[in-house]
Design a protein around this motif. Structure first.
Motif, PDB file in Angstrom:
ATOM      1  N   UNK A  49      44.249  34.577  33.541  1.00 49.99           N
ATOM      2  CA  UNK A  49      45.178  35.198  32.591  1.00 49.99           C
ATOM      3  C   UNK A  49      46.610  35.267  33.122  1.00 49.99           C
ATOM      4  N   UNK A  50      46.752  35.551  34.414  1.00 50.87           N
ATOM      5  CA  UNK A  50      48.087  35.719  35.002  1.00 50.87           C
ATOM      6  C   UNK A  50      48.692  34.421  35.535  1.00 50.87           C
ATOM      7  N   UNK A  51      47.969  33.296  35.401  1.00 52.32           N
ATOM      8  CA  UNK A  51      48.476  32.025  35.895  1.00 52.32           C
ATOM      9  C   UNK A  51      48.006  31.681  37.298  1.00 52.32           C
ATOM     10  N   UNK A  52      47.212  32.556  37.907  1.00 46.18           N
ATOM     11  CA  UNK A  52      46.688  32.270  39.247  1.00 46.18           C
ATOM     12  C   UNK A  52      45.523  31.288  39.157  1.00 46.18           C
ATOM     13  N   UNK A  53      45.212  30.669  40.277  1.00 46.44           N
ATOM     14  CA  UNK A  53      44.162  29.636  40.342  1.00 46.44           C
ATOM     15  C   UNK A  53      42.768  30.246  40.165  1.00 46.44           C
ATOM     16  N   UNK A  84      45.798  44.658  25.916  1.00 45.86           N
ATOM     17  CA  UNK A  84      44.605  44.693  26.756  1.00 45.86           C
ATOM     18  C   UNK A  84      44.634  43.541  27.766  1.00 45.86           C
ATOM     19  N   UNK A  85      45.026  42.358  27.340  1.00 46.40           N
ATOM     20  CA  UNK A  85      45.109  41.201  28.239  1.00 46.40           C
ATOM     21  C   UNK A  85      46.191  41.390  29.298  1.00 46.40           C
ATOM     22  N   UNK A  86      47.319  41.950  28.903  1.00 47.91           N
ATOM     23  CA  UNK A  86      48.405  42.219  29.854  1.00 47.91           C
ATOM     24  C   UNK A  86      47.919  43.213  30.908  1.00 47.91           C
ATOM     25  N   UNK A  87      47.208  44.248  30.479  1.00 47.74           N
ATOM     26  CA  UNK A  87      46.675  45.229  31.419  1.00 47.74           C
ATOM     27  C   UNK A  87      45.631  44.590  32.339  1.00 47.74           C
ATOM     28  N   UNK A  88      44.769  43.778  31.764  1.00 44.31           N
ATOM     29  CA  UNK A  88      43.674  43.163  32.525  1.00 44.31           C
ATOM     30  C   UNK A  88      44.187  42.322  33.687  1.00 44.31           C
ATOM     31  N   UNK A  89      45.320  41.646  33.510  1.00 43.12           N
ATOM     32  CA  UNK A  89      45.799  40.778  34.592  1.00 43.12           C
ATOM     33  C   UNK A  89      46.314  41.569  35.793  1.00 43.12           C
ATOM     34  N   UNK A 169      55.032  37.785  27.767  1.00 44.03           N
ATOM     35  CA  UNK A 169      54.024  38.471  28.584  1.00 44.03           C
ATOM     36  C   UNK A 169      53.355  37.568  29.624  1.00 44.03           C
ATOM     37  N   UNK A 170      53.666  36.286  29.604  1.00 44.92           N
ATOM     38  CA  UNK A 170      53.099  35.324  30.559  1.00 44.92           C
ATOM     39  C   UNK A 170      51.574  35.401  30.668  1.00 44.92           C
ATOM     40  N   UNK A 171      50.897  35.384  29.536  1.00 43.27           N
ATOM     41  CA  UNK A 171      49.438  35.388  29.498  1.00 43.27           C
ATOM     42  C   UNK A 171      48.958  33.971  29.184  1.00 43.27           C
ATOM     43  N   UNK A 172      47.986  33.512  29.963  1.00 42.35           N
ATOM     44  CA  UNK A 172      47.393  32.185  29.778  1.00 42.35           C
ATOM     45  C   UNK A 172      45.974  32.351  29.242  1.00 42.35           C
ATOM     46  N   UNK A 173      45.623  31.569  28.238  1.00 42.74           N
ATOM     47  CA  UNK A 173      44.258  31.561  27.709  1.00 42.74           C
ATOM     48  C   UNK A 173      43.672  30.182  28.009  1.00 42.74           C
ATOM     49  N   UNK A 174      43.132  30.025  29.213  1.00 39.49           N
ATOM     50  CA  UNK A 174      42.684  28.715  29.688  1.00 39.49           C
ATOM     51  C   UNK A 174      41.273  28.749  30.284  1.00 39.49           C
ATOM     52  N   UNK A 175      40.422  29.609  29.775  1.00 36.90           N
ATOM     53  CA  UNK A 175      39.076  29.782  30.334  1.00 36.90           C
ATOM     54  C   UNK A 175      38.235  28.521  30.355  1.00 36.90           C
ATOM     55  N   UNK A 176      38.322  27.691  29.319  1.00 31.04           N
ATOM     56  CA  UNK A 176      37.544  26.445  29.293  1.00 31.04           C
ATOM     57  C   UNK A 176      37.981  25.536  30.431  1.00 31.04           C
TER      58      UNK A 176
END
Length: 198
Positions: A49-53, A84-89, A169-176
């Protein structure tokens, strides 16, 4: 005549005893396994979510289990709103960032101890054969396999694949992509030659 209340109390005590034994065995068998961060996945857009590996933990198999793989996909629920996603990261449980991931212990089915790792047989007989636990009658199916903990950090159960990133917010949705990057790494470590993958 046997009283129903006495039977219930007897069964309750047996259940509590079995649960305590299982908890003891689980705690005793916990082992540390280091986290592997896949830095090369970032170039492919596979990020938390935060762009980390993305990350995983692997305890290598041995003996006749070296060509078998047990992959545990960590859960963690979804973030349902952008807030919620911003908090989660930023949470220290690592469910949104590999930078904040604590090392998880391998126990139970992920343990490398034959006497602690539950087998298929154990799962079905523990209720009926508590003494088997103390006499090492039961053996594990997975203790010597390659055991993997695929770490969860995307907030959508490894399903997202959105190219755009909201600059606010710099949130990434890249789970796949995270899922694919971890599987690709594991394939290169020998999973492509596996006899069994569970």
């Amino acid at each position: 005549m046997i009283k129903l209340g006495a039977i219930r109390e007897h069964l309750s005590l047996k259940c509590i005893f079995i649960i305590c034994i299982m908890l003891f065995l689980n705690i005793e068998s916990s082992e540390e396994v280091g986290i592997t961060i896949i830095e090369s996945a970032v170039a492919k857009g596979a990020v938390c979510l935060d762009g980390s590996a993305p990350a995983y933990q692997l305890d290598k198999g041995f003996g006749d289990g070296v060509n078998n793989w047990l992959v545990h996909i960590q859960g963690g629920g979804w973030c349902h709103t952008m807030d919620d996603c911003v908090y989660r990261k930023t949470m220290d449980n690592g469910l949104g960032s590999s930078k904040l991931m604590p090392e998880l212990y391998f126990s139970g089915i992920l343990s490398n101890r034959q006497d602690q790792n539950p087998s298929t047989y154990l799962m079905f007989t523990t209720i009926f054969c508590v003494s088997c636990l103390f006499n090492n009658v039961l053996f594990s199916d997975f203790y010597n396999w390659n055991r993997v903990y695929m770490r969860y950090c995307d907030g959508s159960s490894f399903t997202g694949d959105v190219e755009e990133v909201n600059p606010a917010n710099n949130i990434y949705f890249r789970g796949a992509r995270v899922f694919n990057a971890i599987v690709e790494e594991l394939m290169g470590l020998g999973m492509k030659n596996a006899q069994n993958v569970t």
